[in-house]
Scaffold this active site. Structure first.
Site, PDB file in Angstrom:
ATOM      1  CG  HIS A 203     137.610   1.946  60.976  1.00 36.87           C
ATOM      2  ND1 HIS A 203     136.832   2.703  60.137  1.00 36.87           N
ATOM      3  CD2 HIS A 203     138.305   2.828  61.733  1.00 36.87           C
ATOM      4  CE1 HIS A 203     137.049   3.984  60.393  1.00 36.87           C
ATOM      5  NE2 HIS A 203     137.940   4.081  61.353  1.00 36.87           N
ATOM      6  CD  GLU A 206     143.374  -6.711  66.979  1.00 31.85           C
ATOM      7  OE1 GLU A 206     143.791  -6.491  65.834  1.00 31.85           O
ATOM      8  OE2 GLU A 206     143.895  -6.214  67.995  1.00 31.85           O
ATOM      9  CG  HIS A 234     139.701   1.554  65.503  1.00 32.37           C
ATOM     10  ND1 HIS A 234     140.694   1.552  64.544  1.00 32.37           N
ATOM     11  CD2 HIS A 234     139.460   2.862  65.776  1.00 32.37           C
ATOM     12  CE1 HIS A 234     141.042   2.794  64.267  1.00 32.37           C
ATOM     13  NE2 HIS A 234     140.308   3.615  64.983  1.00 32.37           N
ATOM     14  CG  ASN A 325     139.417  11.434  64.531  1.00 30.53           C
ATOM     15  OD1 ASN A 325     140.538  11.499  65.013  1.00 30.53           O
ATOM     16  ND2 ASN A 325     139.179  10.820  63.384  1.00 30.53           N
ATOM     17  N   GLY A 374     146.244  -1.118  68.515  1.00 33.20           N
ATOM     18  CA  GLY A 374     147.455  -1.470  67.759  1.00 33.20           C
ATOM     19  C   GLY A 374     147.082  -1.571  66.297  1.00 33.20           C
ATOM     20  CG  HIS A 399     144.882   7.816  67.639  1.00 33.60           C
ATOM     21  ND1 HIS A 399     146.117   8.136  67.141  1.00 33.60           N
ATOM     22  CD2 HIS A 399     144.103   7.560  66.557  1.00 33.60           C
ATOM     23  CE1 HIS A 399     146.077   8.072  65.817  1.00 33.60           C
ATOM     24  NE2 HIS A 399     144.882   7.728  65.439  1.00 33.60           N
ATOM     25  N   GLY A 402     150.114   4.864  64.880  1.00 37.89           N
ATOM     26  CA  GLY A 402     150.405   5.913  63.911  1.00 37.89           C
ATOM     27  C   GLY A 402     151.168   5.325  62.736  1.00 37.89           C
ATOM     28  CE  LYS A 475     143.022  -3.730  59.165  1.00 42.21           C
ATOM     29  NZ  LYS A 475     143.262  -2.884  60.316  1.00 42.21           N
TER      30      LYS A 475
END
Lengths: 476, 140
Positions: A203, A206, A234, A325, A374, A399, A402, A475
């Site tokens: 998560h 940014e 995110h 989700n 990203g 999404h 990955g 972050k």
């Protein structure tokens, strides 16, 4: 992954014909290189999903698919309640309604440069991130229920945002059908002071710059212009969602045999949509969706406060908010007929094409903005939903990049402090409470987001609009 | 090799925790320690405060998940990390004490928050050498 297991439908679509207990085919959208790199577990998991009762058309995996829990991460499956269809807590995941929202700042990258450091420091100080962090809001029982019913609408009513934000949020900021009384006291306790917190893991918040335009018309409609700065957030439903996932997964594992459901994998735990347990989960899960929407709304408000302190008169407007989700009741055309289905998207973004009634009026003719995050240091993308995507994946796309590598492998390969220095030399500021967390989230531990997005575009799931480059990353 | 220890194993998105010991209870204690090690170095966590946990499940595997999820709930709501565990088992009933302290971000440098223990790679059993092991993947 061994390609001989698939029928190659096109360069970007790989099909597994039903075998054994599979009720429908499984389809993976990816290019050859991505598929070769994919873990064999994705094959096992997507074919397992195809065995679940009431599944419609096919079980799908997006180009960023990787080994998940029961469902692969990047998995999409729709179920029909009239055909014994199920709802799966594992098919939604622990971080219910985890998602991304992106806001215009009105700034050019050149304007940001002199204040970037200060902005990153203030955002890091203001927005609670990482393990053990708490928000300023502390909800009593009545407010908790109001938040779970009202979502981002609740937050806006309490002064955390503006009405226009809701127009640009899925479900207009509030998922109907939420039932706070189906959410346990433990789940509510976990959330009591976590509203407006970012969480940890992948998560982030940014600052990003628009660096490439692929679709000028859609970019203009989303008001994304080269050199402009956006903010992307995110995060998800925090402790409340995690606890709901934990509790219902357990109940569904234990109850499945009683419903006559043979689980190929315990993590696929599910219950018939028309069962009391299925309905209880639906009510609780929808409350968690509202929790995530409220959470991203409160973080948006905190971000605006920081911008206003440093840049008085700044105006951050929401481009869109997506959840990746979820399980949502949607109408889809199957063999020419509209059917009401429950679409599970586990690590997959809703990507509705043009004309869909769920889209805001002013974007309806162009399609839904699809926000692809990203990983720290690598690009993010904005795509737009397509008509083909509605046909091919129930209007769903990838999404994110990955993961390509486990956290363990990542910490063996990188040191957090080296990464922070290296990214700084590329002009990307990292602010995080944990250097080990930074190492675990190293950009190199993820798949190439460019290849993933390219495959989603070529497969027709969504169309590329713009590419975003990170400038600073808070972050969790 | 020691007969009481923990280890991590790889899962693409997350991380697997495994505890090994001469008894099932010891293996459960070690799995809990492995879970703390996902967040921080357990040696940095002072066992100064204790919390009681009790749970019951239809089988050993579900009991392991319940035990870890019980700890995750305490970690989340008390903002604590745990480094010492005492587990007693009576059939599929578990009673335990966990000792630890409140998270100190500067000292513990917690890498990641654990969302939940999962049923993925969930196994409880005996190793070839006759020791007990208990494992699953945790979602972070």
């Amino acid at each position: 992954m061994d390609l001989s297991q698939f029928e190659c439908v096109s360069d970007y679509e790989w099909r597994i014909a039903p075998f054994g207990r599979m009720r429908v085919p499984a389809v993976i959208y990816a290019d050859k290189a991505l598929l070769l790199e994919m873990d064999q577990k994705v094959y096992e998991q997507i074919t397992n999903v195809a065995m679940l009762p009431g599944i419609v058309k096919a079980a799908y995996a997006m180009p960023d698919a990787h080994w998940g829990y029961g469902f692969p991460i990047g998995g999409v499956a729709a179920f029909d309640p009239d055909e014994g269809g199920v709802i799966s807590a594992g098919g939604v995941g622990f971080d219910i309604s985890c998602g991304v929202r992106t806001l215009h700042t009105g700034l050019k990258a050149a304007d940001l440069a002199p204040i970037k450091q200060k902005l990153a420091d203030r955002l890091f100080a203001r927005i609670p991130a990482g393990v053990g962090s708490t928000g300023k809001l502390r909800l009593n029982a009545a407010e908790m229920d109001a938040m779970l019913r009202g979502g981002a609408q609740w937050a806006v009513k309490r002064g955390y945002g503006i009405e226009a934000d809701l127009d640009r949020t899925e479900e207009h900021g509030r998922m109907p059908g939420a039932e706070p009384d189906k959410v346990s006291e433990h789940a509510k306790h976990r959330q009591r002071d976590e509203v407006g917190t970012l969480g940890s893991g992948n998560h982030y918040l940014e600052l990003q710059e628009v660096i490439e335009i692929y679709d000028a018309e859609a970019a203009e409609r989303f008001r994304l212009r080269p050199g402009e700065v956006v903010v992307s957030i995110h995060c998800g439903s925090r402790g409340l969602g995690h606890q709901i996932g934990t509790e219902f997964l357990r109940q569904m594992v234990i109850a499945a045999p009683g419903y006559g459901i043979q689980l190929p994998d315990r993590e696929l735990a599910c219950a018939p949509l028309d069962s009391p347990l299925g309905q209880d989960y639906l009510g609780a899960m929808r409350a968690a969706v509202n929790c995530a929407l409220a959470n991203r709304q409160v973080i948006t408000h905190l971000t605006r406060e920081v911008f206003a302190e440093i840049l008085p008169g700044s105006h951050l407007t929401l481009i869109y908010d997506v959840s990746h989700n979820t399980c949502k009741q949607e109408q889809h055309i199957i063999d020419g007929k509209p059917r009401s289905l429950f679409v599970h998207r586990k690590g997959a973004t809703r990507a509705f094409g043009p004309g869909h009634p769920a889209l805001p009026q002013d974007l309806r003719d162009i399609g839904q903005p699809v926000l692809i995050g990203g990983s720290m240091g690598t690009a993010s993308y904005v795509l737009v939903g397509t008509e083909q995507g509605m046909e091919r994946s129930f209007g769903s796309a990838c999404h994110g990049a990955g993961r390509a590598m486990s956290r363990h492998q990542a910490t063996r390969q990188w040191h957090g402090s080296d990464l922070v220095r290296e990214l700084a030399s590329q002009g990307i500021l990292i602010r995080s409470p944990s250097l080990r967390g930074v190492a675990e989230e190293a950009p190199g531990a993820y798949k190439d987001v460019n290849a993933v997005v390219e495959a989603a575009d070529r497969a027709g799931l969504a169309r590329k609009v713009v590419k975003l480059k990170p400038l600073a990353c808070i972050k969790g | 090799m020691d007969n009481v220890y923990w280890e991590h194993f790889s899962h693409q998105a997350d991380i697997g925790v495994r505890g090994i010991g001469p008894t099932l209870a010891a293996a459960f204690e070690q799995t809990a320690l492995a879970m703390t090690a996902v967040v921080t170095d357990p040696a940095l966590v002072a066992p100064t405060e204790s919390v009681e946990i009790a749970c019951e499940a239809p089988d050993d595997e579900l009991l392991l998940v319940d035990w870890l999820n019980g700890l995750i709930l305490e970690m989340a709501t008390r903002r604590m990390l745990f480094s010492r565990f005492a587990v007693t088992l009576d059939g599929h009933r578990l009673r335990a004490t966990a000792w630890g302290e409140r998270v100190d971000v500067a000292r513990h440098q917690p890498a990641v928050e654990i969302k939940g223990a999962t049923y993925t790679e969930l196994k409880v059993g005996k190793t070839e050498t006759g020791l007990w092991f208990a494992q699953c993947v945790v979602d972070v």
